[in-house]
Design a protein around this motif. Structure first.
Motif, PDB file in Angstrom:
ATOM      1  N   VAL A 110      35.722  39.616  34.071  1.00 41.02           N
ATOM      2  CA  VAL A 110      34.572  39.265  34.909  1.00 41.02           C
ATOM      3  C   VAL A 110      34.924  39.462  36.377  1.00 41.02           C
ATOM      4  CG1 VAL A 110      33.117  37.352  35.690  1.00 41.02           C
ATOM      5  CG2 VAL A 110      33.536  37.681  33.242  1.00 41.02           C
ATOM      6  N   ALA A 111      36.110  39.037  36.777  1.00 41.22           N
ATOM      7  CA  ALA A 111      36.523  39.187  38.173  1.00 41.22           C
ATOM      8  C   ALA A 111      36.581  40.663  38.565  1.00 41.22           C
ATOM      9  CB  ALA A 111      37.882  38.526  38.394  1.00 41.22           C
ATOM     10  N   ARG A 112      37.129  41.505  37.705  1.00 38.03           N
ATOM     11  CA  ARG A 112      37.195  42.942  38.001  1.00 38.03           C
ATOM     12  C   ARG A 112      35.783  43.508  38.187  1.00 38.03           C
ATOM     13  NH1 ARG A 112      41.338  43.036  34.072  1.00 38.03           N
ATOM     14  NH2 ARG A 112      39.910  43.809  32.480  1.00 38.03           N
ATOM     15  N   LEU A 113      34.865  43.097  37.313  1.00 39.86           N
ATOM     16  CA  LEU A 113      33.492  43.586  37.405  1.00 39.86           C
ATOM     17  C   LEU A 113      32.845  43.156  38.715  1.00 39.86           C
ATOM     18  CD1 LEU A 113      31.152  45.061  36.012  1.00 39.86           C
ATOM     19  CD2 LEU A 113      30.535  42.881  34.941  1.00 39.86           C
ATOM     20  N   VAL A 114      33.025  41.906  39.090  1.00 38.40           N
ATOM     21  CA  VAL A 114      32.437  41.394  40.333  1.00 38.40           C
ATOM     22  C   VAL A 114      32.989  42.143  41.546  1.00 38.40           C
ATOM     23  CG1 VAL A 114      32.351  39.396  41.886  1.00 38.40           C
ATOM     24  CG2 VAL A 114      31.898  39.102  39.429  1.00 38.40           C
ATOM     25  N   TYR A 115      34.290  42.311  41.613  1.00 36.66           N
ATOM     26  CA  TYR A 115      34.896  42.961  42.781  1.00 36.66           C
ATOM     27  C   TYR A 115      34.529  44.441  42.854  1.00 36.66           C
ATOM     28  CZ  TYR A 115      37.491  38.941  44.469  1.00 36.66           C
ATOM     29  OH  TYR A 115      37.814  37.728  45.012  1.00 36.66           O
ATOM     30  N   GLU A 116      34.396  45.073  41.701  1.00 34.67           N
ATOM     31  CA  GLU A 116      34.019  46.485  41.716  1.00 34.67           C
ATOM     32  C   GLU A 116      32.543  46.658  42.064  1.00 34.67           C
ATOM     33  OE1 GLU A 116      34.202  50.501  38.922  1.00 34.67           O
ATOM     34  OE2 GLU A 116      35.140  48.635  38.239  1.00 34.67           O
ATOM     35  N   GLU A 117      31.659  45.844  41.463  1.00 27.45           N
ATOM     36  CA  GLU A 117      30.221  45.989  41.679  1.00 27.45           C
ATOM     37  C   GLU A 117      29.802  45.565  43.081  1.00 27.45           C
ATOM     38  OE1 GLU A 117      27.760  47.181  39.774  1.00 27.45           O
ATOM     39  OE2 GLU A 117      29.037  47.742  38.091  1.00 27.45           O
ATOM     40  N   LEU A 118      30.340  44.451  43.557  1.00 27.36           N
ATOM     41  CA  LEU A 118      29.905  43.922  44.853  1.00 27.36           C
ATOM     42  C   LEU A 118      30.627  44.547  46.037  1.00 27.36           C
ATOM     43  CD1 LEU A 118      29.385  40.086  44.261  1.00 27.36           C
ATOM     44  CD2 LEU A 118      27.718  41.952  44.151  1.00 27.36           C
ATOM     45  N   PHE A 119      31.884  44.897  45.847  1.00 26.11           N
ATOM     46  CA  PHE A 119      32.685  45.327  46.995  1.00 26.11           C
ATOM     47  C   PHE A 119      33.304  46.710  46.823  1.00 26.11           C
ATOM     48  CE2 PHE A 119      33.158  40.658  46.437  1.00 26.11           C
ATOM     49  CZ  PHE A 119      32.306  40.273  47.459  1.00 26.11           C
TER      50      PHE A 119
END
Length: 280
Positions: A22-31
């Motif tokens: 989930v963290a990888r997805l958030v950092y890739e999608e948002l930033f």
């Protein structure tokens, strides 16, 4: 917020593997940060505003809100779809249903008219419209909120789909036309199964798209099969995603409605997840 800090805080609601994913997805999608960027320390140089965004996202995730709703999008068949609490989050087993439908449509050797009943985000209808560009694809849902999401997805992805409002329990051939293929992923989870499900589903995804009464688990399937027996053209296919618990009951029901070549298809985990039959 450091990536490591972010996923460690998520351990309060999920295991380490899921927290990191989930963290990888958030950092890739948002930033736009890949895992390689993070290993190189890119998360150390986030702005204060980005840190506040991270904190807001983390707060929602810690309340068991699905990451797809938090981000407002989900990947399905290698395409990005908008999602909201008005629609179910598209799942991998539904991708297999699309592949199966596309295969049967190609085997027909002619352009087909296709109807997706209970379209939600539009993921099935849009995928079939893009995979079968000569097909005439329609889709319906009882939820106006879901139809709004589906129409936006179709416009953004460049898919030609005719969306309309309809109640799957009361459709008739006289009012909703005839087709060469009907596909549906209707509500199929019995209320008694709810206690064993994740909070991300039970507390956030739309109940009307999930549950059926314990004493009538084939409620939507029976109504759609009845409609399909009247509205499918000869040789047309009815295809379903199903609850594996009721695979045998589904086959019996389809045969009772006069469908031939009834079969059950496994998902990638070996579960009986799809079934269908051909109108004679």
């Amino acid at each position: 917020m450091l990536y490591r800090t972010f996923w460690q805080k998520l351990l309060a609601c999920c295991d380490e593997r899921e927290a990191k994913a989930v963290a990888r997805l958030v950092y890739e999608e948002l930033f736009g940060m890949t895992l390689a960027d993070i290993f190189m320390g890119a998360d150390n140089s986030m702005s204060a505003a980005d840190g506040q965004r991270c904190a807001a996202v983390l707060s929602r995730l810690l309340q068991s809100e699905p990451v797809q709703y938090v981000l407002g999008r989900a990947t399905f068949c290698e395409r990005v779809f908008e999602v909201s609490p008005d629609v179910l989050i598209p799942r991998p087993e539904t991708e297999q249903l699309c592949h199966l439908c596309a295969e049967k449509a190609r085997q027909a050797g002619k352009p087909m008219s296709v109807l997706d009943i209970g379209t939600g985000s539009g993921c099935i209808a849009i995928t079939l419209a893009l995979e079968l560009p000569e097909a005439d694809v329609s889709a319906c849902d009882i939820s106006e909120g879901a139809l709004s999401v589906a129409r936006r997805n179709a416009r953004r992805l460049g898919a030609r789909v005719n969306f309309f409002a309809a109640d799957a329990l009361s459709m008739t051939a006289a009012t909703h036309g005839k087709y060469d293929m009907i596909v549906s992923n209707p509500p199929y989870i019995c209320l008694e199964e709810k206690a064993d499900m994740e909070k991300t589903v039970t507390e956030h995804e739309p109940e009307t798209a999930l549950y059926v009464p314990d004493d009538n688990p084939l409620l939507f399937y029976r109504a759609i099969a009845r409609y399909s027996a009247e509205s499918l053209n000869a040789g047309g296919w009815l295809m379903f995603e199903i609850n594996p618990r009721f695979a045998d009951d589904m086959c019996t029901m389809l045969r009772d409605f006069g469908f031939a070549d009834v079969a059950v298809y496994d998902d990638q985990f070996g579960r009986k997840r799809m079934t269908g039959g051909r109108k004679q």
